[in-house]
Design a protein around this motif. Structure first.
Motif, PDB file in Angstrom:
ATOM      1  N   THR A  42      -5.527   7.296   0.957  1.00 47.76           N
ATOM      2  CA  THR A  42      -5.171   7.918   2.151  1.00 47.76           C
ATOM      3  C   THR A  42      -3.491   8.365   2.033  1.00 47.76           C
ATOM      4  OG1 THR A  42      -6.455   6.798   3.599  1.00 47.76           O
ATOM      5  CG2 THR A  42      -4.581   7.641   4.606  1.00 47.76           C
ATOM      6  N   VAL A  43      -2.775   7.300   1.458  1.00 47.85           N
ATOM      7  CA  VAL A  43      -1.264   7.837   1.474  1.00 47.85           C
ATOM      8  C   VAL A  43      -1.084   8.726   0.491  1.00 47.85           C
ATOM      9  CG1 VAL A  43       0.755   6.806   0.541  1.00 47.85           C
ATOM     10  CG2 VAL A  43      -0.548   5.255   2.112  1.00 47.85           C
ATOM     11  N   VAL A  44      -1.730   8.706  -0.730  1.00 47.25           N
ATOM     12  CA  VAL A  44      -1.638   9.910  -1.515  1.00 47.25           C
ATOM     13  C   VAL A  44      -2.157  11.235  -1.144  1.00 47.25           C
ATOM     14  CG1 VAL A  44      -2.387  10.904  -3.781  1.00 47.25           C
ATOM     15  CG2 VAL A  44      -1.968   8.301  -3.757  1.00 47.25           C
ATOM     16  N   GLY A  45      -3.250  11.223  -0.346  1.00 48.39           N
ATOM     17  CA  GLY A  45      -3.783  12.332   0.352  1.00 48.39           C
ATOM     18  C   GLY A  45      -2.776  13.216   1.235  1.00 48.39           C
ATOM     19  N   THR A  46      -1.824  12.287   1.839  1.00 49.56           N
ATOM     20  CA  THR A  46      -1.150  13.038   2.888  1.00 49.56           C
ATOM     21  C   THR A  46      -0.353  14.306   2.309  1.00 49.56           C
ATOM     22  OG1 THR A  46       0.840  11.519   2.209  1.00 49.56           O
ATOM     23  CG2 THR A  46      -0.476  10.800   4.098  1.00 49.56           C
ATOM     24  N   PHE A  47      -0.037  14.342   1.040  1.00 45.19           N
ATOM     25  CA  PHE A  47       0.614  15.300   0.572  1.00 45.19           C
ATOM     26  C   PHE A  47       0.020  15.792  -0.835  1.00 45.19           C
ATOM     27  CE2 PHE A  47       3.321  15.886   4.130  1.00 45.19           C
ATOM     28  CZ  PHE A  47       3.900  17.208   4.127  1.00 45.19           C
ATOM     29  N   VAL A  48      -0.782  15.344  -1.210  1.00 39.58           N
ATOM     30  CA  VAL A  48      -1.222  15.809  -2.729  1.00 39.58           C
ATOM     31  C   VAL A  48      -1.480  17.166  -2.880  1.00 39.58           C
ATOM     32  CG1 VAL A  48      -3.832  15.210  -2.470  1.00 39.58           C
ATOM     33  CG2 VAL A  48      -2.623  14.709  -4.680  1.00 39.58           C
ATOM     34  N   SER A  49      -2.078  17.571  -1.880  1.00 40.23           N
ATOM     35  CA  SER A  49      -2.366  19.116  -2.079  1.00 40.23           C
ATOM     36  C   SER A  49      -1.016  19.832  -2.054  1.00 40.23           C
ATOM     37  CB  SER A  49      -2.971  19.681  -0.901  1.00 40.23           C
ATOM     38  OG  SER A  49      -3.325  21.031  -0.923  1.00 40.23           O
ATOM     39  N   ALA A  50      -0.174  19.587  -1.043  1.00 38.51           N
ATOM     40  CA  ALA A  50       1.247  20.159  -1.378  1.00 38.51           C
ATOM     41  C   ALA A  50       1.802  19.667  -2.404  1.00 38.51           C
ATOM     42  CB  ALA A  50       2.039  19.877   0.150  1.00 38.51           C
TER      43      ALA A  50
ATOM     44  N   VAL B 278       0.796  -1.288  -0.064  1.00 39.17           N
ATOM     45  CA  VAL B 278       0.067   0.000  -0.097  1.00 39.17           C
ATOM     46  C   VAL B 278       0.926   1.211  -0.046  1.00 39.17           C
ATOM     47  CG1 VAL B 278      -1.615   1.411   1.462  1.00 39.17           C
ATOM     48  CG2 VAL B 278      -2.010  -1.015   1.136  1.00 39.17           C
ATOM     49  N   ILE B 279       1.925   1.392   0.985  1.00 35.63           N
ATOM     50  CA  ILE B 279       2.844   2.301   0.803  1.00 35.63           C
ATOM     51  C   ILE B 279       3.665   2.526  -0.390  1.00 35.63           C
ATOM     52  CG2 ILE B 279       4.735   3.517   2.017  1.00 35.63           C
ATOM     53  CD1 ILE B 279       3.753   2.011   4.594  1.00 35.63           C
ATOM     54  N   ALA B 280       3.919   1.626  -1.056  1.00 39.90           N
ATOM     55  CA  ALA B 280       4.683   1.511  -2.280  1.00 39.90           C
ATOM     56  C   ALA B 280       3.787   2.161  -3.329  1.00 39.90           C
ATOM     57  CB  ALA B 280       5.330   0.344  -2.467  1.00 39.90           C
ATOM     58  N   ILE B 281       2.566   1.514  -3.323  1.00 45.44           N
ATOM     59  CA  ILE B 281       1.734   2.047  -4.462  1.00 45.44           C
ATOM     60  C   ILE B 281       1.337   3.522  -4.292  1.00 45.44           C
ATOM     61  CG2 ILE B 281      -0.694   1.834  -5.551  1.00 45.44           C
ATOM     62  CD1 ILE B 281      -0.296  -1.003  -5.130  1.00 45.44           C
ATOM     63  N   GLY B 282       0.840   3.998  -3.133  1.00 42.15           N
ATOM     64  CA  GLY B 282       0.788   5.465  -2.888  1.00 42.15           C
ATOM     65  C   GLY B 282       1.778   6.349  -3.108  1.00 42.15           C
ATOM     66  N   SER B 283       2.900   5.798  -2.699  1.00 46.55           N
ATOM     67  CA  SER B 283       4.138   6.873  -2.652  1.00 46.55           C
ATOM     68  C   SER B 283       4.651   6.702  -4.350  1.00 46.55           C
ATOM     69  CB  SER B 283       5.368   6.249  -1.899  1.00 46.55           C
ATOM     70  OG  SER B 283       5.044   6.195  -0.431  1.00 46.55           O
ATOM     71  N   LEU B 284       4.465   5.599  -4.884  1.00 49.81           N
ATOM     72  CA  LEU B 284       4.533   5.685  -6.585  1.00 49.81           C
ATOM     73  C   LEU B 284       3.806   6.768  -7.388  1.00 49.81           C
ATOM     74  CD1 LEU B 284       6.429   4.912  -8.746  1.00 49.81           C
ATOM     75  CD2 LEU B 284       4.814   3.065  -8.857  1.00 49.81           C
ATOM     76  N   VAL B 285       2.336   6.466  -6.832  1.00 53.85           N
ATOM     77  CA  VAL B 285       1.466   7.495  -7.481  1.00 53.85           C
ATOM     78  C   VAL B 285       1.625   8.981  -7.122  1.00 53.85           C
ATOM     79  CG1 VAL B 285      -0.996   8.190  -7.603  1.00 53.85           C
ATOM     80  CG2 VAL B 285      -0.435   5.623  -7.664  1.00 53.85           C
ATOM     81  N   LEU B 286       2.074   9.257  -5.874  1.00 54.67           N
ATOM     82  CA  LEU B 286       2.365  10.559  -5.256  1.00 54.67           C
ATOM     83  C   LEU B 286       3.559  11.044  -5.966  1.00 54.67           C
ATOM     84  CD1 LEU B 286       1.421  12.906  -3.360  1.00 54.67           C
ATOM     85  CD2 LEU B 286       2.781  11.882  -1.724  1.00 54.67           C
ATOM     86  N   GLY B 287       4.626  10.473  -5.968  1.00 47.72           N
ATOM     87  CA  GLY B 287       5.778  10.659  -6.269  1.00 47.72           C
ATOM     88  C   GLY B 287       5.903  10.943  -7.848  1.00 47.72           C
TER      89      GLY B 287
ATOM     90  N   GLY C  32      -7.223  13.840  -1.439  1.00 47.50           N
ATOM     91  CA  GLY C  32      -6.832  12.883  -2.308  1.00 47.50           C
ATOM     92  C   GLY C  32      -7.870  12.569  -3.571  1.00 47.50           C
ATOM     93  N   THR C  33      -8.968  13.153  -3.362  1.00 55.72           N
ATOM     94  CA  THR C  33     -10.029  13.197  -4.481  1.00 55.72           C
ATOM     95  C   THR C  33     -10.004  14.162  -5.314  1.00 55.72           C
ATOM     96  OG1 THR C  33     -11.373  11.650  -2.870  1.00 55.72           O
ATOM     97  CG2 THR C  33     -12.477  12.633  -4.818  1.00 55.72           C
ATOM     98  N   PHE C  34     -10.053  15.328  -4.891  1.00 52.60           N
ATOM     99  CA  PHE C  34     -10.253  16.686  -5.462  1.00 52.60           C
ATOM    100  C   PHE C  34      -9.302  17.385  -5.895  1.00 52.60           C
ATOM    101  CE2 PHE C  34     -14.363  15.766  -3.120  1.00 52.60           C
ATOM    102  CZ  PHE C  34     -15.169  15.774  -4.254  1.00 52.60           C
ATOM    103  N   ILE C  35      -8.002  17.339  -5.084  1.00 46.74           N
ATOM    104  CA  ILE C  35      -6.916  18.050  -5.505  1.00 46.74           C
ATOM    105  C   ILE C  35      -6.202  17.470  -6.778  1.00 46.74           C
ATOM    106  CG2 ILE C  35      -4.556  18.868  -4.890  1.00 46.74           C
ATOM    107  CD1 ILE C  35      -6.843  20.456  -3.475  1.00 46.74           C
ATOM    108  N   PRO C  36      -5.765  16.304  -6.941  1.00 46.75           N
ATOM    109  CA  PRO C  36      -5.143  15.659  -8.116  1.00 46.75           C
ATOM    110  C   PRO C  36      -5.609  16.111  -9.521  1.00 46.75           C
ATOM    111  CG  PRO C  36      -5.502  14.015  -6.463  1.00 46.75           C
ATOM    112  CD  PRO C  36      -6.298  15.097  -6.034  1.00 46.75           C
TER     113      PRO C  36
END
Length: 437
Positions: free
Chosen positions: A219-227, A71-80, A351-355
């Protein structure tokens, strides 16, 4: 002031620097660009953020160890990946996210991005200030609301002052505090693993709750998707696009992923995701407060900077300073009301509306501006095709979350990129000539 266009005041480099040395509404000139190390330090300092551990704490009990890592790897990959592309565009144009939105959504349409991004950053700032007040009171055994409120006000003033100083202030705070924070975090991780018999013992811990994969990744993506959508605010100072990409990878894939992981391990071993509270449990109150203040000071200074430049765009002003101050005051008032108690739902919402907003900017840039933005280009008041692309992508991202189909932030980004690229090419085509921004 040289002239005025539909994109707001147009200043040359000397005029912009005289008003605000961080160029909040104009491209960063070549002589003001920073080294790769400098940009990486600022972004890593932004994402090494202890409240992110709360997201990890929500994930930890819901998965076995291998599932948690996935989960952390997928979320971090999407975010990164998403942030790296945004960062690359920022370095290419030299513009903040909200100013880039003028070319994507139009001069009036861009106000949507300024309100959305600036508003969420004010909310994050409030969450952090409230967290500092609550954790300090808990550490020192203060029952008085007045004492907790005083901590919030004083720390908010320090964060505001750092953001007011600008890029230089954030760099030096990050350079000093980030290494110390990471040393403390890895030390607490080692102590946590001792509690369960190392990684082998951690792998034997069974889930006690459940969470859908899509919700967990969101949730992982949402941690910093706005920033992350506002990464161009800092990567515009990079000398090369490649520097911006690698700085984003270090900050948002590695740094943010580590903080989520730390929180999950803390929740599984000590029953507490925030390492500040783990240090309290170990009787190390002093080090806990060092970790708390050092970490949140630098992260929230970046947050204040973000809503400062959003305000400068929103009101067409060449300086971020009044908006840094005003946003900090509003956020502090929110913190005093206890807004920090609703973090997880807030992360899922981001994580839903900012990306999709970042997706529209990416798609439009790839379709129309890869060779640069012409200096004489005047954006329309509203670029309706891209506004429509954002609305559709945001709705589909929300719907996928409601129906539990797919991963909402991924759907939002991909739909926004595809629609904006297609509609931009159909409605305007590519500019005939351009100069690098």
């Amino acid at each position: 002031m040289s002239s005025t266009s539909g994109a707001g005041p147009v200043l040359d480099a000397d005029e912009a620097a005289a008003i605000d040395p961080d160029y909040p509404v104009t491209p960063v000139p070549a002589h003001a660009r920073k080294s790769f190390f400098s940009v990486a330090v600022v972004l890593l300092g932004f994402t090494v953020f202890t409240p992110t551990m709360l997201a990890g704490a929500a994930l930890g009990p819901a998965f076995d160890f291998s599932g948690l890592l996935l989960v952390i790897a997928i979320g971090s990959l999407v975010l990164g990946t998403y942030v790296a592309v945004m960062g690359w565009i920022g370095a290419r144009t030299g513009l903040t996210t909200v100013v880039m939105a003028r070319y994507t959504l139009g001069t009036r349409g861009a106000k949507l991005s300024s309100v959305l991004l600036g508003g969420t950053q004010v909310g994050w700032y409030a969450v952090v200030v409230g967290t500092i007040g609550d954790l300090t009171a808990e550490a020192l055994g203060w029952e008085s609301y007045g004492a907790r409120a005083a901590v919030m006000v004083v720390t908010s003033a320090l964060m505001c002052a750092t953001a007011y100083w600008g890029y230089g202030g954030m760099y030096w705070v990050s350079l000093v505090s980030t290494p110390l924070i990471l040393i403390l975090a890895f030390w607490v991780l080692a102590r946590s693993l001792q509690e369960v018999g190392g990684f082998a013992g951690l792998a034997d811990v069974q889930p006690t709750t459940s969470m859908a994969l899509a919700v967990a990744v969101t949730t992982v993506v949402g941690t910093f998707v706005s920033a992350g959508t506002q990464a161009p605010n800092w990567t515009r100072f990079a000398k090369r696009g490649s520097h911006a990409v690698w700085a984003c990878v270090i900050g948002f894939f590695i740094g943010n992923g580590l903080m989520v992981f730390f929180g999950a391990v803390g929740a599984l071993t000590f029953g507490e995701g925030d390492f500040v509270l783990v240090l309290y449990q170990l009787g190390l109150v002093g080090w806990g407060l060092v970790l708390l203040f050092g970490n949140l000071w630098k992260s929230n200074a970046d947050t204040a900077y973000a809503f400062g430049v959003a305000g400068a765009e929103l009101f067409n002003r060449p300086s971020k300073a009044p908006f840094v101050i005003g946003g900090s005051v509003i956020a502090t008032v929110l913190a005093l009301t206890g807004v920090q108690n609703h973090l997880v739902d807030y992360l899922v919402l981001l994580g839903t509306f900012i990306p999709p907003l970042g997706g529209v900017i990416i798609g439009d840039f790839l379709a129309r501006w890869r060779r640069g933005i012409p200096e004489d280009h005047v954006p329309p008041a509203v670029r309706w095709p891209n506004v429509l692309a954002y609305a559709v992508a945001a709705f589909l991202a929300w719907l996928s979350g409601e129906l539990e189909i797919g991963i909402p932030p991924v759907i939002g980004i991909l739909v926004a990129v595809a629609l904006s690229m297609g509609l931009s090419r159909l409605s305007a085509g590519r500019p005939r000539s351009a100069v690098a921004g």
